[in-house]
Design a protein around this motif. Structure first.
Motif, mmCIF file in Angstrom:
data_model
loop_
_atom_site.group_PDB
_atom_site.id
_atom_site.type_symbol
_atom_site.label_atom_id
_atom_site.label_comp_id
_atom_site.label_asym_id
_atom_site.label_seq_id
_atom_site.Cartn_x
_atom_site.Cartn_y
_atom_site.Cartn_z
ATOM 1 N N THR A 77 0.978 -1.216 0.198
ATOM 2 C CA THR A 77 -0.026 0.038 -0.081
ATOM 3 C C THR A 77 0.740 1.239 -0.034
ATOM 4 O O THR A 77 0.317 2.322 -0.397
ATOM 5 C CB THR A 77 -0.832 0.123 1.130
ATOM 6 N N GLY A 78 1.831 1.087 0.374
ATOM 7 C CA GLY A 78 2.905 2.114 0.487
ATOM 8 C C GLY A 78 2.467 3.126 1.710
ATOM 9 O O GLY A 78 2.912 4.388 2.012
ATOM 10 N N ARG A 87 17.688 1.542 -10.302
ATOM 11 C CA ARG A 87 16.328 1.707 -10.783
ATOM 12 C C ARG A 87 15.574 3.062 -10.402
ATOM 13 O O ARG A 87 14.809 3.496 -11.077
ATOM 14 C CB ARG A 87 15.499 0.428 -10.176
ATOM 15 N N ALA A 88 16.110 3.578 -9.347
ATOM 16 C CA ALA A 88 15.472 4.912 -8.775
ATOM 17 C C ALA A 88 15.635 5.924 -10.100
ATOM 18 O O ALA A 88 14.830 6.998 -9.808
ATOM 19 C CB ALA A 88 16.009 5.263 -7.732
ATOM 20 N N GLU A 89 16.337 5.725 -10.818
ATOM 21 C CA GLU A 89 16.566 6.767 -11.903
ATOM 22 C C GLU A 89 15.248 6.727 -12.909
ATOM 23 O O GLU A 89 14.923 7.896 -13.592
ATOM 24 C CB GLU A 89 18.051 6.655 -12.798
ATOM 25 N N VAL A 90 14.397 5.743 -13.019
ATOM 26 C CA VAL A 90 13.069 5.671 -13.809
ATOM 27 C C VAL A 90 12.079 5.130 -13.079
ATOM 28 O O VAL A 90 11.003 5.394 -13.545
ATOM 29 C CB VAL A 90 13.406 4.805 -15.192
ATOM 30 N N GLN A 91 12.256 4.931 -11.891
ATOM 31 C CA GLN A 91 11.230 4.315 -11.055
ATOM 32 C C GLN A 91 10.941 5.071 -9.499
ATOM 33 O O GLN A 91 12.182 5.804 -8.902
ATOM 34 C CB GLN A 91 11.120 2.900 -10.692
ATOM 35 N N SER A 92 9.894 5.067 -9.109
ATOM 36 C CA SER A 92 9.639 5.876 -7.835
ATOM 37 C C SER A 92 10.232 5.065 -6.789
ATOM 38 O O SER A 92 10.349 3.691 -6.932
ATOM 39 C CB SER A 92 8.208 6.066 -7.441
ATOM 40 N N PRO A 93 10.673 5.636 -5.495
ATOM 41 C CA PRO A 93 11.151 4.576 -4.531
ATOM 42 C C PRO A 93 10.115 3.549 -3.952
ATOM 43 O O PRO A 93 10.501 2.438 -3.958
ATOM 44 C CB PRO A 93 11.356 5.543 -3.441
ATOM 45 N N LEU A 94 8.770 3.841 -4.078
ATOM 46 C CA LEU A 94 8.044 2.671 -3.967
ATOM 47 C C LEU A 94 7.958 1.697 -4.528
ATOM 48 O O LEU A 94 7.801 0.325 -4.371
ATOM 49 C CB LEU A 94 6.427 3.173 -3.472
ATOM 50 N N GLU A 95 7.881 1.850 -6.159
ATOM 51 C CA GLU A 95 7.899 0.912 -7.122
ATOM 52 C C GLU A 95 9.167 -0.008 -6.969
ATOM 53 O O GLU A 95 9.171 -1.075 -7.119
ATOM 54 C CB GLU A 95 7.972 1.578 -8.392
ATOM 55 N N VAL A 96 10.512 0.494 -6.728
ATOM 56 C CA VAL A 96 11.695 -0.246 -6.740
ATOM 57 C C VAL A 96 11.428 -1.166 -5.235
ATOM 58 O O VAL A 96 12.037 -2.210 -5.242
ATOM 59 C CB VAL A 96 13.031 0.698 -6.295
ATOM 60 N N LEU A 97 10.885 -0.507 -4.276
ATOM 61 C CA LEU A 97 10.846 -1.251 -2.910
ATOM 62 C C LEU A 97 10.014 -2.522 -3.155
ATOM 63 O O LEU A 97 10.255 -3.695 -2.739
ATOM 64 C CB LEU A 97 10.414 -0.481 -1.779
ATOM 65 N N ARG A 98 8.778 -2.194 -3.879
ATOM 66 C CA ARG A 98 7.844 -3.432 -4.224
ATOM 67 C C ARG A 98 8.479 -4.499 -5.169
ATOM 68 O O ARG A 98 8.359 -5.521 -5.032
ATOM 69 C CB ARG A 98 6.554 -2.822 -5.054
ATOM 70 N N SER A 99 9.330 -4.213 -5.722
ATOM 71 C CA SER A 99 9.997 -5.116 -6.657
ATOM 72 C C SER A 99 10.982 -6.074 -5.927
ATOM 73 O O SER A 99 11.339 -7.096 -6.246
ATOM 74 C CB SER A 99 10.991 -4.407 -7.819
ATOM 75 N N ALA A 100 11.547 -5.617 -4.552
ATOM 76 C CA ALA A 100 12.236 -6.424 -3.778
ATOM 77 C C ALA A 100 11.577 -6.878 -2.631
ATOM 78 O O ALA A 100 12.038 -7.230 -1.645
ATOM 79 C CB ALA A 100 13.568 -5.591 -3.432
ATOM 80 N N THR A 101 10.081 -6.766 -2.668
ATOM 81 C CA THR A 101 9.232 -7.384 -1.455
ATOM 82 C C THR A 101 8.443 -7.978 -1.931
ATOM 83 O O THR A 101 8.244 -9.079 -2.558
ATOM 84 C CB THR A 101 9.161 -6.244 -0.406
#
Length: 401
Positions: free
Chosen positions: A17-18, A334-348
């Protein structure tokens, strides 16, 4: 090791949910038992976090824990005892970097997974595929042009096994499944670290790939495919492969297929950055180093295209040898093209879905494994928080780092 822990005054981050909630988190018997304000004190280790952030332990879905060198062709001649010791060292470092679960993308087997589960070695939970399946002259065939004899003895270290023809690939897939593989890995295109193939090639016939997918599905498992070009990626997705590794040269049709098939993309940007910067220092042959430029620049653009199109993106690194220490740098890339939340979701949460472990890992849900990361900053404001030193790494309810 009790698996019991009480974390007080935490900011609990739900990646799905962020959103943050404030309160306490109690772990018991290695699982998350309850969360909320003012939980009753118990006779367990208690940590007052004073507003620090708690999030699920990180997941890296593309590692090679046995790759102690970037000279992959040398691994089969190494002692398996030495390779195992190196793998234990590598896995311990991964745990300190906040990764409590990893998916090995070829090389590791049930022995390392069992050793970690039994507490014989320190490291993240290990999901393995055994040896990757490769055609003759494919990305998993480490022979140089002048080498004619192939030693495929399965006790030897190495990342791949060669199998040609529908019957042979069925037998190879069944053999890896027999040994407990969580997924099957296939080489569906050329690669950087292989000596005799081209990156722009496709590998395995449609019939061979279809047979491998059938065997995995029969065992309620799935297939992950190494693939770079759009031609290789799209072909693999059309044949039922669930997870594409790398995908640096995908196209708009690839994005459509990912969505149609509910498939997953596991980019590995950091390995190309590391191979270019220091690959030769860690054993990468010159001929392979010269291939890096073919995929280096395209990787970030592929992630941006896939992210914009709504593809399921999963965190992966694919690092080799001494370059494993750069594992967390993938967050910054990845944060160069994605939001921090999107990157975090990719690793969780998204990684957990790929691994068929939704609700078990990558979440702070009650009943999930108590694999946690405690950080002092806000990863939703600055994903760089996930690349530094952590306050605590918790695995199975125990503070391990």
């Amino acid at each position: 090791m009790t698996g019991s822990l009480l974390l007080r005054n935490a900011r609990l981050l739900d990646p799905a949910t962020g959103e943050y909630t404030e309160g306490d988190l109690r772990c018991a018997d290695g699982r998350i038992a309850e969360a909320g304000p003012g939980l009753a004190a118990a006779d367990v280790r208690t940590e007052d976090l004073r507003g620090a952030v708690v999030l699920p332990g990180l997941i890296d879905a593309h590692v090679h824990v046995t790759a102690s060198t970037a000279d992959l062709g040398s691994l089969p001649s190494a002692s398996p005892f030495y390779v195992g010791a190196q793998a234990a060292h590598t896995m311990s470092g991964m745990l300190d970097r906040g990764f409590t679960t990893v998916r090995d993308a070829s090389g590791a087997d049930y022995g390392l997974a069992d050793a970690q589960a039994e507490g014989l070695i320190r490291g993240p939970r290990l999901l393995f595929c055994g040896k990757a399946l490769s055609q003759t002259g494919g990305h998993g065939d480490s022979r140089t042009r002048g080498t004619h004899v192939r030693d495929d003895h399965q006790c030897c270290a190495g990342l791949g096994r060669v199998a040609d023809g529908v019957d042979a690939v069925r037998a190879a897939a069944r053999d890896e499944l027999r040994k407990g593989a969580h997924h099957i890995k296939v080489m569906a295109s050329g690669g950087v670290a292989s000596p005799t193939d081209r990156i722009d090639s496709t590998q395995y016939s449609a019939d061979e790939l279809r047979a491998i997918v059938e065997e995995a599905e029969a065992a309620n498992r799935y297939v992950a495919a190494h693939a770079y070009t759009a031609r290789a990626v799209n072909r693999a997705l059309e044949l039922g492969i669930r997870s594409i590794e790398h995908g640096n040269l995908l196209d708009d049709r690839s994005v459509e297929l990912f969505l149609e098939r509910d498939a997953y993309l596991v980019p590995t940007l950091v390995t190309y950055w590391a191979l270019k910067e220091e690959g030769r220092e860690h054993g990468l042959p010159e001929s392979s180093w010269r291939k890096v430029d073919e995929v280096l620049g395209a990787g970030l653009a592929a992630v941006e295209r896939a992210s914009r199109g709504g593809v399921n993106l999963v965190y992966g690194t694919d690092l080799l040898g001494g370059m494993h220490r750069h594992q967390n740098h993938e967050f910054r890339l990845r944060a160069e093209v994605q939001s921090p939340l999107e990157v975090l979701r990719s690793a969780t949460s998204t990684a957990a879905a790929l691994l068929n472990l939704t609700g078990e890992i990558g979440t702070l849900a009650i009943g999930a494994h108590a694999d946690l990361l405690v950080v002092n900053g806000d990863p939703l404001a600055d994903v760089g928080v996930l690349t530094g030193r952590f306050r605590h790494v918790v695995q199975g309810g125990d503070v391990v780092s």
